[in-house]
Design an enzyme around this catalytic site. Structure first.
Site, mmCIF file in Angstrom:
data_model
loop_
_atom_site.group_PDB
_atom_site.id
_atom_site.type_symbol
_atom_site.label_atom_id
_atom_site.label_comp_id
_atom_site.label_asym_id
_atom_site.label_seq_id
_atom_site.Cartn_x
_atom_site.Cartn_y
_atom_site.Cartn_z
ATOM 1 N N HIS A 241 6.019 2.930 -2.715
ATOM 2 C CA HIS A 241 7.375 2.569 -2.285
ATOM 3 C C HIS A 241 7.641 1.063 -2.405
ATOM 4 C CE1 HIS A 241 7.791 6.628 -0.680
ATOM 5 N NE2 HIS A 241 6.786 6.452 0.132
HETATM 6 O O1 RIB Z 1 9.680 5.114 3.716
HETATM 7 C C1 RIB Z 1 8.768 4.244 3.108
HETATM 8 C C2 RIB Z 1 8.804 2.906 3.763
HETATM 9 O O2 RIB Z 1 8.421 3.032 5.130
HETATM 10 C C3 RIB Z 1 7.785 1.918 3.160
HETATM 11 O O3 RIB Z 1 8.274 0.617 3.275
HETATM 12 C C4 RIB Z 1 6.571 2.088 4.022
HETATM 13 O O4 RIB Z 1 5.744 0.917 4.063
HETATM 14 C C5 RIB Z 1 7.216 2.298 5.370
HETATM 15 O O5 RIB Z 1 7.522 1.013 5.900
#
Ligand code: RIB
Ligand code: CA
Length: 313
Positions: A241
Site C-alpha cells: 500500500h
Molecule cells: O489500509 C492500508 C493502510 O493502513 C496502510 O497505510 C497501512 O500501513 C495502514 O496504515
C-alpha cells in the site's frame, strides 16, 4: 526508471508497508526527506515513533528528524490497532537498530515551520497513515498548509471493497473527520486508494530477491515483506500500500490518475468511506504493477554505480 525530484515530509504510522516505503525514499537519490512525522494508526504512537527512528538508524540517515504527532484521532475513539498484521511492535518483530536520538514532539508545528522556511510550493507531504496530523496542520496553520506543493495520501477505496468495512479503508476510517478537513482544504491532493495499492503485490520470491541483496536496506525490506506474510492464511502475495505513495511521487508515469469529485462518509458502519461529492481530487486508479515492483526493488537493491546514501546530503 527516471525519477522526479521530491522534497518531502513523510507522515507515517510504521507499520510494515510504511517501513518499506520509507526505506525506498531513503535509498532513492530523487528524494530529499526533510523529516518523518508520526501518527498513531497501525500501532500506537510510541511504537510508530520508535519504528521511524529505528528505520533512519538502519539507513544511516540519523541526520533526518523524527517528530511525534497525534496519539489519537481528532474527535472519535481510535480504531483497534492492526497488530494482527503489523505485529505488536509494528514491524512484525523484524530486528532494527535502536534510534540514534529521541524523537522530537510537536509534528504539526514542525511541519508548519518546514513549510514556512522552504520556498512556496516546493515541499510534498506524503501521508501514509491516518490524516490527523495533516488535518491539524490545515486547522492550526492554514497559511502554511497552502504552501504544500502536493499532498499524496494512501487511503480510501473508490470502486473496490474496503479493509475496515465494506466501503471504508483503514487510514480514512481511523479519522474520518480528518479526511473531511483535508478534502475541504482545497490542497493539491492526490489519493492512492486500495483500488490501486492492491494491484502492487509482493510475493515470497520478491521478498527473497530483496532479502538476499547486498544492501542492508534491501535485505531489511525483504525481511519486512516476509513478516508481512505472518498472520495471513497462506496468502501468495501481500499488497504494498504505502510504497505506492512514494512511487506516485517519484515516478508518476507508472500510474493512471483520474480526477474524481469526492466526499467522506462520517456516520454509520462505513464512516471514512469515500463517496461521490464536491471536492475535486486526483485519484490513482491504475498502475503498471510489473514496472512498479521493478522500480521499488531496483532502488532498494541499488545499481553498482549508484552511490551509497550516507549521513547528510
Ligand atoms: O489500509 C492500508 C493502510 O493502513 C496502510 O497505510 C497501512 O500501513 C495502514 O496504515
Ligand atoms: Ca501506513
Amino acid at each position: 526508471m527516471q525519477e522526479a525530484s521530491v522534497q518531502a515530509i513523510i507522515d507515517t504510522d510504521p507499520g510494515l508497508d510504511d517501513a518499506i516505503a520509507i526505506l525506498y525514499a531513503l535509498r532513492s537519490p530523487a528524494f530529499e526527506v526533510l523529516g518523518l512525522t508520526t501518527v498513531a494508526g497501525n500501532i500506537g504512537l510510541a511504537a510508530t515513533t520508535r519504528n521511524a527512528g529505528r528505520l533512519l538508524a538502519l539507513a544511516r540517515r540519523t541526520d533526518i528528524p523524527v517528530v511525534a504527532g497525534a496519539s489519537r484521532p481528532l474527535k472519535r475513539p481510535a480504531l483497534d490497532v492492526a497488530s494482527h498484521i503489523h505485529g505488536v511492535d509494528g514491524v512484525g518483530g523484524v530486528p532494527l537498530p535502536q534510534a540514534a536520538a529521541p524523537a522530537l514532539d510537536g509534528a504539526v508545528d514542525w511541519m508548519a515551520e518546514q513549510l514556512a522556511n522552504a520556498p512556496d510550493k516546493t515541499v510534498d507531504l506524503l501521508a501514509l497513515g491516518p490524516l490527523t496530523n495533516v488535518a491539524t496542520l490545515v486547522e492550526r496553520h492554514p497559511s502554511q498548509a497552502v504552501r504544500i506543493r502536493r499532498l499524496i495520501a494512501m487511503g480510501g477505496a473508490v470502486e473496490t471493497h474496503g479493509n475496515v468495512s465494506a466501503r471504508s479503508e483503514f487510514n480514512f476510517a481511523a479519522d474520518p473527520e480528518a479526511v473531511e478537513t483535508v478534502l475541504g482544504a482545497d490542497l493539491p491532493l492526490a489519493i492512492v486508494p486500495l483500488d490501486v495499492t492492491r494491484q502492487v503485490r509482493a510475493t515470497h520470491d520478491y521478498a527473497t530477491q530483496l532479502a538476499t541483496a547486498a544492501r542492508p536496506e534491501a535485505r531489511k525490506a525483504g525481511e519486512l515483506i516476509k513478516a508481512y506474510f505472518k498472520g495471513t492464511d497462506g496468502r501468495e502475495s501481500r499488497p504494498l500500500h504505502d510504497p505506492c505513495v512514494m512511487l506516485l511521487a517519484a515516478v508518476p508515469q507508472l500510474f493512471k490518475v483520474e480526477r474524481r469529485h469526492l466526499d467522506v462518509c462520517l456516520t454509520g458502519g462505513d464512516s471514512g468511506a469515500l463517496v461521490s461529492g464536491t471536492h475535486a481530487v486526483d485519484v490513482a486508479m491504475g498502475v503498471d504493477e510489473g514496472l512498479a515492483l521493478a522500480q521499488l526493488s531496483n532502488v532498494l537493491v541499488g545499481s553498482r554505480n549508484q552511490p551509497d546514501r550516507d549521513q547528510g546530503r
